[in-house]
Write a protein that holds these residues in place. Sequence first.
Motif, mmCIF file in Angstrom:
data_model
loop_
_atom_site.group_PDB
_atom_site.id
_atom_site.type_symbol
_atom_site.label_atom_id
_atom_site.label_comp_id
_atom_site.label_asym_id
_atom_site.label_seq_id
_atom_site.Cartn_x
_atom_site.Cartn_y
_atom_site.Cartn_z
ATOM 1 N N THR A 297 6.001 3.230 3.084
ATOM 2 C CA THR A 297 6.003 3.157 4.555
ATOM 3 C C THR A 297 5.681 1.730 4.993
ATOM 4 O O THR A 297 6.310 1.196 5.907
ATOM 5 C CB THR A 297 4.961 4.147 5.126
ATOM 6 O OG1 THR A 297 5.260 5.454 4.631
ATOM 7 C CG2 THR A 297 4.997 4.158 6.640
ATOM 8 N N GLU A 298 4.722 1.108 4.341
ATOM 9 C CA GLU A 298 4.424 -0.288 4.675
ATOM 10 C C GLU A 298 5.622 -1.181 4.348
ATOM 11 O O GLU A 298 5.937 -2.111 5.102
ATOM 12 C CB GLU A 298 3.184 -0.804 3.938
ATOM 13 C CG GLU A 298 2.865 -2.224 4.405
ATOM 14 C CD GLU A 298 1.782 -2.969 3.630
ATOM 15 O OE1 GLU A 298 1.199 -2.417 2.686
ATOM 16 O OE2 GLU A 298 1.555 -4.143 3.988
ATOM 17 N N SER B 264 0.806 -1.225 0.000
ATOM 18 C CA SER B 264 0.000 0.000 0.000
ATOM 19 C C SER B 264 0.836 1.271 0.000
ATOM 20 O O SER B 264 0.340 2.320 -0.405
ATOM 21 C CB SER B 264 -0.972 -0.013 1.182
ATOM 22 O OG SER B 264 -0.282 -0.142 2.389
ATOM 23 N N SER B 265 2.080 1.196 0.452
ATOM 24 C CA SER B 265 2.937 2.390 0.486
ATOM 25 C C SER B 265 4.367 1.960 0.754
ATOM 26 O O SER B 265 4.616 0.843 1.222
ATOM 27 C CB SER B 265 2.486 3.350 1.594
ATOM 28 O OG SER B 265 2.625 2.720 2.865
ATOM 29 N N GLU C 55 8.129 -1.564 7.077
ATOM 30 C CA GLU C 55 7.693 -2.473 8.141
ATOM 31 C C GLU C 55 7.856 -3.933 7.720
ATOM 32 O O GLU C 55 8.392 -4.755 8.473
ATOM 33 C CB GLU C 55 6.238 -2.186 8.511
ATOM 34 C CG GLU C 55 5.739 -3.082 9.631
ATOM 35 C CD GLU C 55 4.315 -2.740 10.065
ATOM 36 O OE1 GLU C 55 4.146 -1.948 10.995
ATOM 37 O OE2 GLU C 55 3.360 -3.276 9.469
#
Lengths: 362, 362
Positions: free
Chosen positions: B70-71, B67-68, B74
């Motif tokens: 940023t994901e 999704s991004s 993680e």
Amino acid sequence: MNNNIYFTPGPSELYPTVPQHLQEALAQKIGSISHRSKQFQEIYASAEAGLRQLLQLPDEYEVLFLSSATEIWERAVQNNVRRESFHLVNGSFSKRFYETAQELGREAQQHTVPFGQGFDTASIKVPASAELVALIQNETSSGACMPVEEINQFRAKSPAEALIYVDAVSSLPYPAFDYAKVDSVYFSVQKCFGLPAGLGVWLVNDRCMAKARELQELGLSTGSYHTLPSLLEKALSHQTVETPNVLNIYLLSKVLEDMNSKGIEAIRKETEAKAAKIYTYLESSSVFSPAVENPQHRSNTTIVANSTVPASEVNKHLAAFNMQVGSGYGKYKESQIRIANFPAHSPEQVDRLLEKLQDQFR
Amino acid sequence: MNNNIYFTPGPSELYPTVPQHLQEALAQKIGSISHRSKQFQEIYASAEAGLRQLLQLPDEYEVLFLSSATEIWERAVQNNVRRESFHLVNGSFSKRFYETAQELGREAQQHTVPFGQGFDTASIKVPASAELVALIQNETSSGACMPVEEINQFRAKSPAEALIYVDAVSSLPYPAFDYAKVDSVYFSVQKCFGLPAGLGVWLVNDRCMAKARELQELGLSTGSYHTLPSLLEKALSHQTVETPNVLNIYLLSKVLEDMNSKGIEAIRKETEAKAAKIYTYLESSSVFSPAVENPQHRSNTTIVANSTVPASEVNKHLAAFNMQVGSGYGKYKESQIRIANFPAHSPEQVDRLLEKLQDQFR
């Protein structure tokens, strides 16, 4: 040009106003604006206000935007379960939430009934150690639903500290929840909101927030960028942690304006009237029969039928009239059909679907 | 109607063909198709093939949609780091990856240089215990970049088992990576691919996959739905685990067709020619100066300048001509400007931007 009408249970037919909102999004260059701009904050605020109005959401709830309901399962477990969760399981999606808790190392307990059945709420005992009680208002895979009055009984049946979660992925805004009797409700926009996929909406109250902070204070990991406190901090200024699906949040805000103009009561009544027609046909047909036996547990938004004709044959017949229903889920792929009855589906479209089904499958 | 040209570093100007692709998506009802349909699999396969062609991606790499970016930070930590990661940090985004590893309980080590500087690769020692080495090819916050030849030195400098990760969020497809010398590269589509936000693309090789399996075999948690093995299993049949941002994957596949028609060499040359003009102006101006001192470390895609005039004043001037640059990041909000130089920005648009800047800020 694709002229199909999609009665598939999500992604499904777009809400009829979405094409014009997409044109406006292009004209306004919504795809280019910064997610840190005032313009984006206004879009977020508008979507939030629209949801609060449509759902009559109390002030103690926050509206959080994530990428999918699948992500919400993970974040719910990370942020709201230290050791143990309890899941009502009657289909593939409720089972997946249960498995997510296990994958994240929690002691997940389940109360299961066979696929296609609802629950006998009176007989369910919630374990005293359950920190999260996962209810499923609408099981998209099987078409079984849980009446709101039964959901409302779980607060009293559960430990005082337990958080009541409700999967309404493929039913909101139809069910009229009593939000004071639960703690979190979540859904995906590609179902009843008639939008392109790629956005999950997580409604959480202050009790969920407090639990996440409690886990953090104990030094436990609640994830990284999408912890509840991180999500809340940004949500309070109408922003998201990461660069989100800005276009979909914009489209949601616009569809919510349309739905609020129509009014939630009109949407609910229309949903029920269309569902009644569909079930009446299914019950009269010699090819189909409602897959959920107990009428109290039949979903009004994702209607599932056993079929003596393979689902692929049903869709072959419908294709000639530019219509498509969902096939059954998983091992029921050919033996069941699933008919989405979402706000995007007009009464006229449902009538036409039933007419064409009836012509061939009496 | 919004006639602005966005030189903001993402979300930014849409690739010029995106509006017509969105019209086609509406005509084809891409927002309604099932993510389990053959039609979706073909869209995924087309986007993957387009990326493989444009980037000259070797077979041992997989193309995963998240999704991004940023994901992706993680998931990278969860799947590829048991104990320790090592991060080159020179700005807000490289720091955020480092912090993500800490938040997930890993022992993250960092090599930092001040904001706006590149790295002296020769002087960097990679710890012998580092399992993941996080390089940042293009630091969107500061405009510092790392030449590909320096990235290529890290394999030899790192433990044999270490995985080399490259943040190319705001630079791909511009940098010509040697994919054999790294293990993972990731980017977001709202930067150089000129798409609406809401999709991160994670390129991972077989070594990353093997490491994730190793952690799983040790009984360690690698997350729930977005573990590398889960992502791979679905990717092999051109599907995703959850219902993804189907519309954006479709748009990506179409923009990749356009980019491949233009050719990667033409895109790279045009990027360099536009960047050269921008830097020439910045160096000649008495108001602006390139924020990154060493010309070798200046990004060609996100160009940052110190400004003696507040960034808001610069944008006030540009607004009269329907143009907008990015403000500085974080505490540099007013003292720097950021100019996106993406494939979506035509040479004519860049010329006009520089002309209008020059009129006011000589």
